[in-house]
Design a protein around this motif. Structure first.
Motif, mmCIF file in Angstrom:
data_model
loop_
_atom_site.group_PDB
_atom_site.id
_atom_site.type_symbol
_atom_site.label_atom_id
_atom_site.label_comp_id
_atom_site.label_asym_id
_atom_site.label_seq_id
_atom_site.Cartn_x
_atom_site.Cartn_y
_atom_site.Cartn_z
ATOM 1 N N ALA A 33 13.416 6.663 4.921
ATOM 2 C CA ALA A 33 12.749 7.478 3.907
ATOM 3 C C ALA A 33 13.048 6.966 2.510
ATOM 4 O O ALA A 33 14.011 6.216 2.288
ATOM 5 C CB ALA A 33 13.191 8.935 4.033
ATOM 6 N N LYS A 34 12.213 7.388 1.575
ATOM 7 C CA LYS A 34 12.437 7.124 0.155
ATOM 8 C C LYS A 34 12.076 8.390 -0.613
ATOM 9 O O LYS A 34 10.973 8.931 -0.446
ATOM 10 C CB LYS A 34 11.594 5.952 -0.343
ATOM 11 N N LEU A 35 12.992 8.853 -1.434
ATOM 12 C CA LEU A 35 12.775 10.050 -2.233
ATOM 13 C C LEU A 35 12.884 9.697 -3.711
ATOM 14 O O LEU A 35 13.899 9.155 -4.150
ATOM 15 C CB LEU A 35 13.803 11.130 -1.885
ATOM 16 N N GLY A 36 11.817 9.986 -4.448
ATOM 17 C CA GLY A 36 11.812 9.757 -5.879
ATOM 18 C C GLY A 36 11.902 11.070 -6.624
ATOM 19 O O GLY A 36 12.144 12.134 -6.041
ATOM 20 N N ARG A 37 11.671 11.026 -7.929
ATOM 21 C CA ARG A 37 11.766 12.245 -8.741
ATOM 22 C C ARG A 37 10.665 13.227 -8.396
ATOM 23 O O ARG A 37 10.858 14.439 -8.435
ATOM 24 C CB ARG A 37 11.695 11.869 -10.222
ATOM 25 N N LEU B 296 0.841 -1.201 0.000
ATOM 26 C CA LEU B 296 0.000 0.000 0.000
ATOM 27 C C LEU B 296 0.876 1.252 0.000
ATOM 28 O O LEU B 296 0.628 2.205 -0.751
ATOM 29 C CB LEU B 296 -0.921 -0.006 1.217
ATOM 30 N N GLU B 297 1.888 1.255 0.818
ATOM 31 C CA GLU B 297 2.818 2.384 0.875
ATOM 32 C C GLU B 297 3.457 2.611 -0.498
ATOM 33 O O GLU B 297 3.533 3.752 -0.989
ATOM 34 C CB GLU B 297 3.873 2.066 1.925
ATOM 35 N N ASP B 298 3.899 1.528 -1.125
ATOM 36 C CA ASP B 298 4.542 1.634 -2.429
ATOM 37 C C ASP B 298 3.548 2.062 -3.502
ATOM 38 O O ASP B 298 3.876 2.856 -4.402
ATOM 39 C CB ASP B 298 5.190 0.291 -2.789
ATOM 40 N N TRP B 299 2.319 1.546 -3.418
ATOM 41 C CA TRP B 299 1.294 1.923 -4.394
ATOM 42 C C TRP B 299 1.021 3.421 -4.327
ATOM 43 O O TRP B 299 0.942 4.100 -5.359
ATOM 44 C CB TRP B 299 -0.001 1.144 -4.124
ATOM 45 N N MET B 300 0.868 3.945 -3.131
ATOM 46 C CA MET B 300 0.611 5.373 -2.961
ATOM 47 C C MET B 300 1.784 6.198 -3.478
ATOM 48 O O MET B 300 1.607 7.218 -4.155
ATOM 49 C CB MET B 300 0.317 5.681 -1.499
ATOM 50 N N TYR B 301 2.977 5.759 -3.182
ATOM 51 C CA TYR B 301 4.183 6.449 -3.650
ATOM 52 C C TYR B 301 4.225 6.496 -5.181
ATOM 53 O O TYR B 301 4.583 7.523 -5.774
ATOM 54 C CB TYR B 301 5.414 5.725 -3.102
ATOM 55 N N PHE C 45 4.561 9.511 6.164
ATOM 56 C CA PHE C 45 4.189 10.856 5.729
ATOM 57 C C PHE C 45 4.517 10.996 4.242
ATOM 58 O O PHE C 45 5.676 10.843 3.844
ATOM 59 C CB PHE C 45 4.976 11.910 6.513
ATOM 60 N N PHE C 46 3.499 11.294 3.424
ATOM 61 C CA PHE C 46 3.675 11.452 1.982
ATOM 62 C C PHE C 46 3.549 12.932 1.591
ATOM 63 O O PHE C 46 2.585 13.605 1.996
ATOM 64 C CB PHE C 46 2.600 10.676 1.216
ATOM 65 N N THR C 47 4.493 13.407 0.789
ATOM 66 C CA THR C 47 4.456 14.768 0.256
ATOM 67 C C THR C 47 5.121 14.771 -1.118
ATOM 68 O O THR C 47 5.794 13.807 -1.488
ATOM 69 C CB THR C 47 5.239 15.756 1.150
ATOM 70 N N PRO C 48 4.985 15.868 -1.878
ATOM 71 C CA PRO C 48 5.857 16.018 -3.046
ATOM 72 C C PRO C 48 7.309 16.052 -2.582
ATOM 73 O O PRO C 48 7.611 16.443 -1.448
ATOM 74 C CB PRO C 48 5.447 17.381 -3.625
ATOM 75 N N LYS C 49 8.217 15.632 -3.446
ATOM 76 C CA LYS C 49 9.632 15.569 -3.065
ATOM 77 C C LYS C 49 10.133 16.913 -2.546
ATOM 78 O O LYS C 49 10.875 16.983 -1.559
ATOM 79 C CB LYS C 49 10.463 15.127 -4.270
ATOM 80 N N ASP D 274 -0.773 11.740 -6.443
ATOM 81 C CA ASP D 274 -0.222 13.078 -6.588
ATOM 82 C C ASP D 274 -0.483 13.824 -5.276
ATOM 83 O O ASP D 274 -1.635 14.069 -4.914
ATOM 84 C CB ASP D 274 -0.906 13.775 -7.768
ATOM 85 N N PHE D 275 0.581 14.171 -4.573
ATOM 86 C CA PHE D 275 0.449 14.808 -3.264
ATOM 87 C C PHE D 275 0.651 16.325 -3.321
ATOM 88 O O PHE D 275 0.877 16.957 -2.297
ATOM 89 C CB PHE D 275 1.460 14.187 -2.291
ATOM 90 N N SER D 276 0.545 16.894 -4.518
ATOM 91 C CA SER D 276 0.808 18.320 -4.673
ATOM 92 C C SER D 276 -0.084 19.176 -3.783
ATOM 93 O O SER D 276 0.385 20.100 -3.119
ATOM 94 C CB SER D 276 0.622 18.737 -6.136
ATOM 95 N N ASN D 277 -1.379 18.876 -3.771
ATOM 96 C CA ASN D 277 -2.301 19.685 -2.958
ATOM 97 C C ASN D 277 -3.001 18.851 -1.885
ATOM 98 O O ASN D 277 -4.008 19.271 -1.333
ATOM 99 C CB ASN D 277 -3.342 20.383 -3.846
ATOM 100 N N HIS D 278 -2.449 17.677 -1.624
ATOM 101 C CA HIS D 278 -3.071 16.784 -0.634
ATOM 102 C C HIS D 278 -1.978 15.953 0.028
ATOM 103 O O HIS D 278 -1.480 14.981 -0.545
ATOM 104 C CB HIS D 278 -4.089 15.872 -1.336
ATOM 105 N N HIS D 279 -1.566 16.348 1.220
ATOM 106 C CA HIS D 279 -0.560 15.583 1.965
ATOM 107 C C HIS D 279 -1.265 14.503 2.782
ATOM 108 O O HIS D 279 -2.373 14.712 3.278
ATOM 109 C CB HIS D 279 0.231 16.500 2.886
ATOM 110 N N VAL D 280 -0.604 13.360 2.924
ATOM 111 C CA VAL D 280 -1.229 12.220 3.597
ATOM 112 C C VAL D 280 -0.294 11.662 4.667
ATOM 113 O O VAL D 280 0.915 11.491 4.435
ATOM 114 C CB VAL D 280 -1.588 11.106 2.585
#
Length: 415
Positions: free
Chosen positions: A185-189, A66-71, A136-140, A75-81
């Motif tokens: 943590a994991k940081l993608g593009r 689930l964590e990987d699917w969400m990642y 915690f999910f956000t844009p990079k 799109d977390f630009s206007n919605h942090h989770v």
């Protein structure tokens, strides 16, 4: 605010806001659409809302999927989770770690405790239902682990009066020395996530045994965990439960703006999307089961281990040595193996003269038979088969072969 939290505690339920079978179109985009996002498109803080997702699964592979699917998909630009989740007993290693070095693999097998490799780096942790896990999910560009850890720190003090500090490793420490939380943590593009685990009422006996360190004889460049003394939060205050802590941190997250650690109180909470139960299934998250199956596979959990070499020495019992011989040096069998991707690449048996002179020979055919086998009992079975095959119709290993097999078993099954 206090009345709101009391109401939640009385009902033993969390507020449920905007629960839908699918993530809303405002939050979910395809990978193709995500690729179109540019840094300067991020909205101002006032346009960013927050949700607390509560996984309804307690299976480690499902929750990591689930964590990987969400990642990958959201799109977390206007919605942090912030996602909260917990698991049945398991050991979770970092992306670049060696499970045979970090965990007591035989103990896990005996107790039927799962071992999982996550996508993020960092060290090894033990989970059970007495742990609260948070992602915690956000844009990079808006990834900020200090912000997240400060939220947790504030929630511990506001909800339970527990003082804590954040050390230079980003661990949360209480009473000056006890670790209650570690970070990875994991940081993608485009997207980043930070996750941590909080010890609430974990089984410390099983934790200790599952992560027990012993002399392994392993040489590797894999990331090595740093052991620390730990304590359960419930030992400090028996009012701390996983449910109560989940509520406290959830409200602390919702009452705080997306980028600043200001306290917006109830007014800020009302602007958010609230708490949402999520059911990690393919119906809700298409393709989730495929991710889960990959994370639960041996090829991922063990096969992604960085290359390592293991070498162990075993004294040869006197009764197995050549009779009427006196040896000036200790007679030891030395087994050395190189393992890559969880498979045996090379094996060396350093056979002492006393064992050779008594009739045992480590023939090349035996060694060759082991290459490519998993570093498990599969290799032991291959060794025994090879030793029997070279002796024709013999159905049982002799004493010297049994000794070699026993030593080999200790290398692959007791580290």
């Amino acid at each position: 605010m206090a009345s709101m939290m009391r109401k939640v505690a009385m009902s033993n339920m969390l507020v449920l806001v905007g629960l839908t079978r699918r993530t809303s179109s405002r939050s979910l985009t395809t990978g193709k659409n995500l690729a179109k996002k540019a840094r300067n498109e991020l909205p101002p803080e006032g346009e960013v809302t927050k949700s607390v997702f509560m996984s309804q699964s307690t299976d480690i592979y499902t929750n990591l999927a689930l964590e990987d699917w969400m990642y990958r998909n959201m799109d977390f630009s206007n919605h942090h989770v912030m996602m909260v989740w917990r698991n049945e007993p398991c050991v979770v290693i970092g992306r670049h770690q060696n499970p045979w070095l970090e965990a007591n693999v035989p103990f896990l097998s005996d107790k039927e405790i799962a071992l999982a490799r996550r996508h993020s780096g960092g060290g090894t942790v033990y989970h059970d239902r007495g742990n609260l896990n948070i992602t915690f999910f956000t844009p990079k560009e808006r990834y900020n682990r200090k912000y997240n850890l400060e939220l947790i720190k504030r929630a511990l003090y506001r909800g339970f009066g527990i003082k804590s500090v954040i050390n230079d490793r980003d661990d949360i420490i209480v009473q000056d020395k006890y670790k209650i939380s570690g970070t990875a943590a994991k940081l993608g593009r485009l997207t980043g996530y930070h996750h941590c685990t909080l010890l609430v009422n974990a089984n410390k006996a099983d934790l200790s045994k599952a992560l027990a360190k012993r002399e392994h004889g392993i040489q590797t460049n894999a990331t090595v965990s740093t052991p620390s003394p730990v304590v359960n939060l419930a030992d400090m205050d028996n009012k701390v439960t996983v449910e109560a802590l989940q509520t406290a941190i959830g409200y602390e997250y919702l009452r705080t703006p997306a980028l600043r650690l200001d306290d917006g109180g109830e007014r800020q909470i009302l602007k958010q999307r609230g708490f949402q139960f999520v059911n990690p299934t393919d119906d809700w998250f298409p393709g989730l089961s495929e991710l889960k199956n990959e994370l639960g596979s041996w090829d991922w959990s063990f096969g992604k281990t960085p290359e390592f070499t293991v070498s162990r020495s075993f004294p040869v019992p006197a009764e197995l040595l050549a009779p009427s011989k006196v040896y000036s040096a200790a007679q030891e069998l030395v087994i050395t193996m190189t393992v890559g991707k969880g498979l045996i690449d090379d094996v060396t048996l350093n056979i002492p003269p006393g064992l050779v002179e008594s009739g045992f020979h480590g023939e090349a055919s035996v060694i060759t038979h082991l290459k490519g086998k998993r570093f498990t009992s599969e290799a032991l079975e291959a060794l025994e088969d090879a030793m029997l095959t070279r002796r024709g119709d013999v159905k049982k290993l002799d004493d010297k072969e049994q000794f070699v097999a026993k030593c080999f078993d200790q290398v692959v099954n007791t580290i």
